[in-house]
Design a protein around this motif. Structure first.
Motif: not given
Ligand code: AMP
Ligand code: MG
Length: 360
Positions: A78-85, A105-109
Motif C-alpha cells: 500500500e505504501g507504493i502507490e502514492p509514490l509512483v505515477s 525498483l526505479v519507477f516514474p515518480k
C-alpha cells in the motif's frame, strides 16, 4: 548532537521496551530527524522521504553530493502507490517475486515525492525491506523512509551498528542497533521505467533470479567498468568513487595457485619498501600467505559469507592503517557479480590478471 544508541533484537518479536525504542525512533523520523537502522542488506540512514529538509540532512551527515538520489523504503505494498505515477507491468512482476527483500525498483515518480530526495530525477527508487526492525520502524513512522547506507560518503557501507557509530556519531539523533546485518552488500537496483528492465546495481537478488522472472534483463554499462566523467549514468551514484578503503587496493584474478603466488610476490615487494600491507584471502587459502596482515573474507565455496564480511574486512584494514591491499578475485556470476562490482570499485578497477602456467 548526542547520538543515542538503542539495542533491539532482530528476531521480530519485540519486547515492550524494544517497541518503545522503535516508537521513539519513529517520532524522530516524523519530526524531520535522522535515525540509522539495520536492514537485511546494510545499515541505512533514515529520514522522512517526503520531507525535503530532512533529506538535505542526510546529504549533510554523509557528506554526499545532493544529485545522488535516495531510495525510499516502504513497509508494505500500500505504501507504493502514492509514490509512483504508474506501475509498469514488469515492475509489478518483479515486486511480487522479490518483495519484501533486497531489491530496489526505479519507477516514474508521483508529484508527492520531492525532487530533493530523487536528486532532481523524475523517477523514484523504492524498496520494501524484509528486515523486521526496518519494517516495524517504517510502519511506526507512517511515512516512506529515505535511507542510503549509513556511512560517510565514499567509505565502505556499514554492516554493524559500530560501523555506523564510527561514521555518524554526533551527526544524527539515533542509531538502532539490531546486530550485524545478514547480506552485507547493498540492494539490487532495477530500472523498470522502460520495456526491458535494466540492472543498475547488482545485489543479492541476482541477475539469474531477475531473468527467471523477467526474461530479458539489460545491464547498465556502469556496472561493468569505470564510468567516463562525461557519461550520465542512470544510477547517478555509480559515477562517484564508492565503497573505498583508505589503502590502495589491487585485485588479482586467475587460477587459485597462481593468484596466491602473485599476491605473495606483490605483498613482499611493498613490505620490503616498508609499507603496511594487507591481504584479503579466503578460508581455503588462509594458510598460503606467510607475510603481511592476512584476513579471510569468507568461504569461496559459500559466496554469501564473502558478501557478508566484505565491508567489515575493508573497514578493519582502515583501522589497522593498511597502505596497500591485495585481494583475491571471485567468479562474477550469481552473488559473485555483486561482490566483484563492489571489489572492482573499491580497487578503482586496479586488476592484475594471472594465467595458468601452460598459457604463459
Ligand atoms: P544507496 O547508496 O544504497 O542509498 O543507493 C542509492 C543509489 O540508488 C543511488 O546512488 C543511485 O545509484 C540509485 N538510485 C536511487 N534513486 C534512483 C533513481 N530514481 N534512478 C536511478 N537510480 C537511483
Ligand atoms: Mg551507499
Amino acid at each position: 548532537m548526542n547520538t543515542k544508541v538503542l539495542k533491539v533484537s532482530d528476531e521480530g518479536n519485540f519486547t515492550g521496551e524494544e517497541l518503545e525504542y522503535l516508537k521513539e525512533a519513529a517520532e524522530i523520523l516524523k519530526h524531520g530527524g535522522l535515525v540509522a537502522f539495520p536492514t537485511e542488506t546494510v545499515y541505512g540512514l533514515g529520514a522522512n522521504a517526503l520531507d525535503e529538509k530532512a533529506a538535505r540532512k542526510i546529504y549533510e551527515a554523509k557528506g554526499r553530493p545532493s544529485d545522488n538520489p535516495l531510495i525510499a523504503h516502504v513497509a508494505d505494498f500500500e505504501g507504493i502507490e502514492p509514490l509512483v505515477s504508474r506501475i509498469p507491468e514488469m515492475g509489478r512482476k518483479l515486486a511480487e517475486a522479490f518483495w519484501p527483500g533486497p531489491m530496489t525498483l526505479v519507477f516514474p515518480k508521483s508529484a508527492l515525492v520531492p525532487l530533493g530526495t530523487t536528486g532532481g530525477l523524475d523517477t523514484v527508487a523504492i524498496r520494501m525491506p524484509s528486515d523486521p526492525v526496518a519494517r516495524m520502524l517504517i510502519r511506526l513512522a507512517g511515512v516512506p523512509v529515505a535511507a542510503p547506507s549509513a556511512n560517510t560518503s565514499g567509505r565502505p557501507s556499514p554492516t554493524r551498528a559500530e560501523h555506523v557509530y564510527q561514521d555518524m556519531e554526533g551527526r544524527i539523533e539515533m542509531i538502532i542497533d539490531g546486530g550485524p546485518v545478514g547480506i552485507g552488500v547493498e540492494s539490487t537496483i532495477v530500472d523498470v521505467t522502460e520495456e526491458v528492465p535494466v540492472l543498475l546495481r547488482p545485489g543479492a537478488v541476482t541477475m539469474e533470479m531477475l531473468e527467471s522472472v523477467a526474461g530479458e534483463v539489460r545491464v547498465d554499462p556502469a556496472i561493468l567498468g569505470p564510468v567516463s566523467p562525461d557519461l550520465k549514468p542512470k544510477a547517478p551514484g555509480m559515477k562517484y568513487r564508492h565503497y573505498a578503503p583508505n589503502a590502495d587496493l589491487t585485485l588479482v584474478e586467475g587460477p587459485q595457485d597462481r593468484v596466491v603466488s602473485e599476491i605473495n610476490r606483490l605483498a613482499a615487494e611493498k613490505l620490503l619498501e616498508g609499507y603496511k600491507v594487507g591481504i584479503i584471502c579466503t578460508d581455503e587459502t588462509r594458510d598460503s600467505y606467510p607475510a603481511g596482515m592476512v584476513r579471510s573474507i569468507g568461504q569461496r565455496a559459500k559466496e554469501e559469507t564473502v558478501a557478508h564480511n566484505l565491508y567489515a574486512v575493508l573497514r578493519e584494514f582502515d583501522d589497522l592503517g593498511a597502505q596497500y591491499l591485495f585481494s583475491e578475485g571471485f567468479p562474477a556470476d550469481h552473488l559473485g557479480q555483486a561482490i566483484m562490482n563492489r571489489l572492482n570499485k573499491a580497487a578503482g578497477y586496479r586488476i592484475v590478471k594471472v594465467w595458468p602456467e601452460a598459457e604463459l
